[in-house]
Design a protein around this motif. Sequence first.
Motif, PDB file in Angstrom:
ATOM      1  N   THR A   1       1.016  -1.154  -0.027  1.00  0.00           N
ATOM      2  CA  THR A   1      -0.061  -0.139  -0.104  1.00  0.00           C
ATOM      3  C   THR A   1       0.767   1.193  -0.001  1.00  0.00           C
ATOM      4  O   THR A   1       2.324   1.320   0.239  1.00  0.00           O
ATOM      5  CB  THR A   1      -0.823   0.075   1.302  1.00  0.00           C
ATOM      6  N   GLY A   2       0.391   2.539   0.067  1.00  0.00           N
ATOM      7  CA  GLY A   2       0.948   3.826   0.144  1.00  0.00           C
ATOM      8  C   GLY A   2       1.470   4.042  -1.002  1.00  0.00           C
ATOM      9  O   GLY A   2       1.321   3.569  -2.241  1.00  0.00           O
ATOM     10  N   ALA A   3       2.831   4.811  -0.698  1.00  0.00           N
ATOM     11  CA  ALA A   3       3.367   5.380  -1.990  1.00  0.00           C
ATOM     12  C   ALA A   3       4.928   5.709  -1.729  1.00  0.00           C
ATOM     13  O   ALA A   3       5.292   5.721  -0.190  1.00  0.00           O
ATOM     14  CB  ALA A   3       2.871   6.715  -2.248  1.00  0.00           C
ATOM     15  N   PRO A   4       6.106   5.554  -2.317  1.00  0.00           N
ATOM     16  CA  PRO A   4       7.293   5.748  -1.934  1.00  0.00           C
ATOM     17  C   PRO A   4       7.495   7.339  -1.438  1.00  0.00           C
ATOM     18  O   PRO A   4       6.913   8.222  -1.892  1.00  0.00           O
ATOM     19  CB  PRO A   4       8.095   5.870  -3.117  1.00  0.00           C
ATOM     20  N   ARG A   5       8.459   7.393  -0.278  1.00  0.00           N
ATOM     21  CA  ARG A   5       8.690   8.755   0.282  1.00  0.00           C
ATOM     22  C   ARG A   5      10.066   8.794   0.224  1.00  0.00           C
ATOM     23  O   ARG A   5      10.975   8.100   1.006  1.00  0.00           O
ATOM     24  CB  ARG A   5       7.934   8.802   1.604  1.00  0.00           C
ATOM     25  N   LEU A   6      10.474  10.135   0.028  1.00  0.00           N
ATOM     26  CA  LEU A   6      11.937  10.345   0.043  1.00  0.00           C
ATOM     27  C   LEU A   6      12.377  10.598   1.759  1.00  0.00           C
ATOM     28  O   LEU A   6      11.865  11.415   2.487  1.00  0.00           O
ATOM     29  CB  LEU A   6      12.425  11.619  -0.497  1.00  0.00           C
TER      30      LEU A   6
END
Length: 195
Positions: free
Chosen positions: A170-175
Amino acid sequence: LSWTTFATGDSYAGNAFSTRTSILDLRTGYLVKNMEQIPLTLAGRRHHAPDVNYWGVSFAADDNRFHATVSTGGRTHLVEGDLRAWSARALRENVECPSLSPDGTRLAFKKRVSDGPREPWRLYVYDLRTGREHPTAERRGIDDQALWTDAGTLAYGQGGGVWTVPADGTGAPRLLAAGASSPAVPGPAPSGPPE
């Protein structure tokens, strides 16, 4: 602990690479100079080949069981090893750079999804109990051994930064950190008086 170095001169083949992966027991000082000495079982049979290469070792909490990548015959395999039994066996194909979750139930790894040179790997998570795998929400190509920052989050290097993504898909990549690569978490500080 374990480390891998690239070696040259093992073959006349120009497009192949060779590795040397070593293990050092920090408590006893016992050194395994090259993991290729560990007997490998592939497809239920003892496998002997000059092109066997290990890399991407991830130890379980007991410091005995490990998972690693083995390349042989042009294919990569996820292996599970046992140092005390001095053995390793292939569990499945197309797995590179496994990273065992803190609870020891899942592996994050990179999986080849394309034969082209552009972004050939995706980040996946494999459940050791069910045998099911799923991709993470990271859609870019990942050429790194992911790190579990906690029971549900993976960190990895991509494009000159360290990113995180939920392990459940789930979610999304985050720097997490710009200008960084290939994350690592330091272990506990040594005990006793400083030297």
